[in-house]
Design a protein around this motif. Sequence first.
Motif, mmCIF file in Angstrom:
data_model
loop_
_atom_site.group_PDB
_atom_site.id
_atom_site.type_symbol
_atom_site.label_atom_id
_atom_site.label_comp_id
_atom_site.label_asym_id
_atom_site.label_seq_id
_atom_site.Cartn_x
_atom_site.Cartn_y
_atom_site.Cartn_z
ATOM 1 N N HIS A 196 0.737 -1.331 -0.080
ATOM 2 C CA HIS A 196 -0.266 -0.144 -0.335
ATOM 3 C C HIS A 196 0.593 1.375 0.188
ATOM 4 N N TRP A 197 1.905 1.134 0.688
ATOM 5 C CA TRP A 197 2.778 2.448 1.213
ATOM 6 C C TRP A 197 3.532 2.981 -0.181
ATOM 7 N N ALA A 198 3.480 1.566 -0.791
ATOM 8 C CA ALA A 198 4.425 1.424 -2.026
ATOM 9 C C ALA A 198 3.770 2.309 -2.964
ATOM 10 N N SER A 199 2.715 1.655 -3.296
ATOM 11 C CA SER A 199 1.070 2.044 -4.043
ATOM 12 C C SER A 199 1.698 3.939 -3.945
ATOM 13 N N THR A 200 1.617 4.102 -3.011
ATOM 14 C CA THR A 200 1.242 5.957 -2.432
ATOM 15 C C THR A 200 2.485 7.001 -3.239
ATOM 16 N N ILE A 201 3.281 6.103 -3.937
ATOM 17 C CA ILE A 201 4.930 6.868 -3.989
ATOM 18 C C ILE A 201 4.763 7.017 -5.619
ATOM 19 N N GLY A 202 3.858 6.078 -5.910
ATOM 20 C CA GLY A 202 3.613 5.399 -7.531
ATOM 21 C C GLY A 202 4.798 4.327 -7.825
ATOM 22 N N LEU A 203 5.206 3.199 -6.975
ATOM 23 C CA LEU A 203 5.139 2.144 -7.675
ATOM 24 C C LEU A 203 4.687 1.195 -8.048
#
Lengths: 342, 558
Positions: free
Chosen positions: A312-319
Motif C-alpha cells: 500500500h505504501w509503495a503504491s502511494t509513492i508511485g511504485l
Amino acid sequence: MADPLLLTPTPAGLYCPAGDFYIDPVRATPRALITHGHADHARAGHDSVLATRQTLDIMALRYGENFCQTRQIANYGEAVNVNGVEVTFHPAGHVLGSAQICVCDGKKRIVVSGDYKREHDPTCPPFEPIRCDIFISEATFALPVFRHPDSRREVGKLLSSLALFPERAHLVGAYSLGKAQRMMALVREAGWDKPIWIHGAVEKITDYYIREGVELGEIRKVTAADRPKLAGEIVLCPPSAIQDLWSRKFPDPVAAFASGWMRVRARARQRGVELPLIVSDHADWDDLCTTIRETQCSELWVTHGEADALAHWASTIGLRAKPLHLVGYGDEEETSGEEAAA
Amino acid sequence: MNSFAELLDRVAFEHSRNGKLRLMADFFRNTPDPDRGWALAAITGALTFRHAKPAIIRQLIAERTDPVLFAMSYDYVGDLSETVALLWPAPDEASVGHNRPPAPTLTEIIELLDETPKAGMPVALAGLLDQLDETGRWALLKLITGSLRVGASARLAKTALASLGNLEPNAIEEVWPGLAPPYLDLFAWAEGRALRPVTSDPAPFHAPMLAHAIEEADLAALDPKDFVAEWKWDGIRVQAVVGCDADGQRVGRLYSRTGEDISPAFPDVMEALCAATFGDAAIDGELLVVRAGKVDSFGALQQRLNRKKVDVKLVAEYPAHVRAYDLLSEAGEDLRTLTFSERRARLENFIAMRRPQRFDLSARVAFQSWDDIARYRRDPASAGAGEEAPAIEGLMLKRADSIYTPGRPKGPWWKWKRDPFTVDAVLMYAQRGHGKRSSFYSDYTFGCWREGAQGDELVPVGKAYFGFTDAELKQLDKWVRDHTTNRFGPVREVEANRTIGLVLEIAFEGVQRSTRHKSGVAMRFPRVSRIRWDKPAREADRLEALEALIGERKQTSA
C-alpha cells in the motif's frame, strides 16, 4: 513491465526459468540459491546449493555435511553465471553470511533481499543497497508502528536492570543464529566484561562466529551446577527456554527477550516477558521505506510478513507493488519456533 | 517525563510484587520533588484532565498518518495509546536542529495540560508528543485516556512510598485522603524529614475495607459465633462524609468505593447529608434507589449513575438512598480502631438519634449456624428480607472483633454472593481482543434459539469476553479460526447452526428488557462460565428462557 520469466513465484519459492534455479525454496529442488542460514530460508535436501561460504558452513553445522550433493561458494560482489543468468550476492546485514541475490539477464535486474536490516551490527558486514528494476523485499516488520530504537539503548536497559537487581539472573532469549551473537557483541560494546553465559543450544553457532573472527569475549556454557549461582549474570538462551523448567533453577530469573516483536507490548506480555529488548535483525518500517527508495526500483514485490501494508505504501509513492504472500517464511506469529528469527 | 514513562513501562512487565515495589521505590528515591509526587498522583489515579481527551488524540493522528496504515496498525497493536505512540512521526531533525530542548518533566506536562484551554489543546498536545520518545508518548497518552492500568495499584505505590523510610503502608492510607498532589509533605514524612502531615479536609475519603469472596466449603473452618451477618445489597458501595470547614460551613461529600467524588450527581442524598441535624460523620454504606420504602433493582439505580448533569425528573423518579453498613467517624472521633460490634452499636445509635432523611440501617441477619446462612442466601425472603429480597445479592459475614482496616485484608470480612443465572448459548461471532489479548479472538457474541420465518434461528443475546482461562482462550481461538464462515474486519462469523456450533454456558446477574438489542433483552455482567464442548448446538437454550427471567432474581441455588 519486467520480463515475467526472469523470476516467478511458485509454491516451492521464487523460480528463475531461464536459469532453472530457485531462491530460498521451501522444498527440495535440483538447484537452490540460499540467502542466509535461518531454517525457513535454508532447508536441507537440495541437489546443488549456491550460497556464501558462511551460509554453506552454517547449513553444514545444522544439517550435517550431507545437506546437499554439490555446493558452490558465492563471494560478495562476484558475478556467477548460472545457466546463462548472471547472479551476484551482496551483503544483507541480517546475520553472518547473509546475502541479497541480484539476478540479471542483461536487460532487467531483480534483487531478492532475503531478510535484511540497516541497523548497527558488529557481527556481520552491513547491507548494501543495489540499484535494480524490481526489488523483492521481506516485510516482517512492515507496519509503521515498527520503528526499532537504537539497539545500544536497549542494551542499556538490560545493564541498568542488572544494576537494580544484582541478585537476579538475567535470562535473555535470543535466536541462536545471529541474534544471540549480536547481543553478545552489543553487550561487550556497552562495557560488560564479565563472562557471558550461554544455553547449550546456542553453543555451536557461537563457536562458529568466534572461529570466523567475531570478538565476543569470554563465553561460558551453563551447566546444571552453575544455574543457582548466576545471580547478576547475563545468560543467553533460545526464546523457548525462558518458559522451560530449565529456567527455574536460576536465582529469581528476569525473563528478557531480544526481538523486534517486543516493540508491541501485548506481544511481550503474551510471552510472559518481563524485560522486552527491542533488538531486531530485520529492517523496521523506516528502513524498509528508505531501502526501497535507495534501490530506485520501479516495481516492488513483497515476499512475507505485513505485505499488504508495504505494498500500500509503495503504491502511494508511485511504485507498482504486489504482495506475493509466499508461504513458509518467518511466520507472522513469533510463536512458530526458534527459527522464525526476528 | 521519560524516566516516569520508563518506570511505568518496566512495572507493567514485571511479574513479582517485590520487583514492582523495588522499581517504584527506586524511582521515588531518585526522582526530585515535585515530579515524584505527580508520578504518585498518576499511579494512584488522582489526576484528571478536563480538556485533553481521546477524541483529540484520534484527530491528531488522523492528520499525520495514512488512514489505511493507521487502521492496519491499530488492528495489529490493539491499543489506541500505544498505536499512536508508535506511529507518531518524529519531528524533522532539521527543524529541531541542535538546540533540541530537553524533554519536558512530568510536572511541566501536568501544568501545561491543566492550564491549556480547550481550543489550544490539540496544538499543546502535539507539541508534547513531538518532544517525547516513544515510551514517553505512550505514558502521556495512557495518562490522558485515563487508562493507566499498568499493574501498579495505588496500594502498591503507597507501599513503595512507605518503604522509603520505615512507615507502615496503612499509616500512609490514614493520612492520604486529606492530601493533594504533589504530596511534598508526604514524601518529607516518609523520608523522616518532617512530621506526619496534618489534614485539613473537613470531609475526607477513608480508604474502604473490602471483603474476600468465600465458598460454602470454606465456611466449615470458621466459627459462626465469631461473625455478624448482614445482607449484601445490590447497589454501589459509597461513603457519605460530612464535616465543618474552618469557617463553620458544612461540607458534605459522597464518594464511590475508589474515592471518586460523586456528590454532584446525587443532590437528593447531599441535601440530607448536609442537614444540620445530621451532625459530623462518615458513613460507609450502599447507594440504592428506594421507592415507596422498598429497594428497587440495580437497573433503576443505573438510571442515576454516570450522569454529568442532574435531571430533576430522574431524581424524582429514581430517588437515591444510602443504606448504612458502618460508621467510620462521628463528631471528629475516628472510630475505625473500634471493633465492628462497637462501631455497629454507635451506628445504630446514630441512626436512631438523628433520624436522617434518605439514610437507614442495613439490618443484621440473625443466625445460629452456617446452614442458616446457606438457606438465607438461597431465599432471603425467608430471613425477613421480604419484598426487598430481589435487591439482595448475597450475604456479608464480618468478624465481630474486626477493626476497620483499609484494603482487602484476608480473614475479617467475607462476602458470599448468590449464584448467578446461567444459560446455554451458541457462539455466533468472535472479535479480536485488545491489550493483552490482541491477536486472540477473545470477545464472543452468542445467541439463543427462537422461532423464525424459516424455522428455528439464532438471535444474538449478549457478548462476553472473560470467564475463561488462558488455556481455554487458546482453544476457543482455534475453534473460531477453524470454523470461520465470514470476516468483517476484526470480527469473524463462525458456524452456528443446528448441527455445528459451539455452546457456551453463560453466567449473568440479571436480564433487562432492551430496545437496543435485536433480541429485546440485555444481560447484566455476562461471562463464560463453561465451554460446553459436549453439547450439541441444537440443544442450547431458547430466547424464551431469558425473557422469563426479566426482572427476576434467582432465589434458589442450583
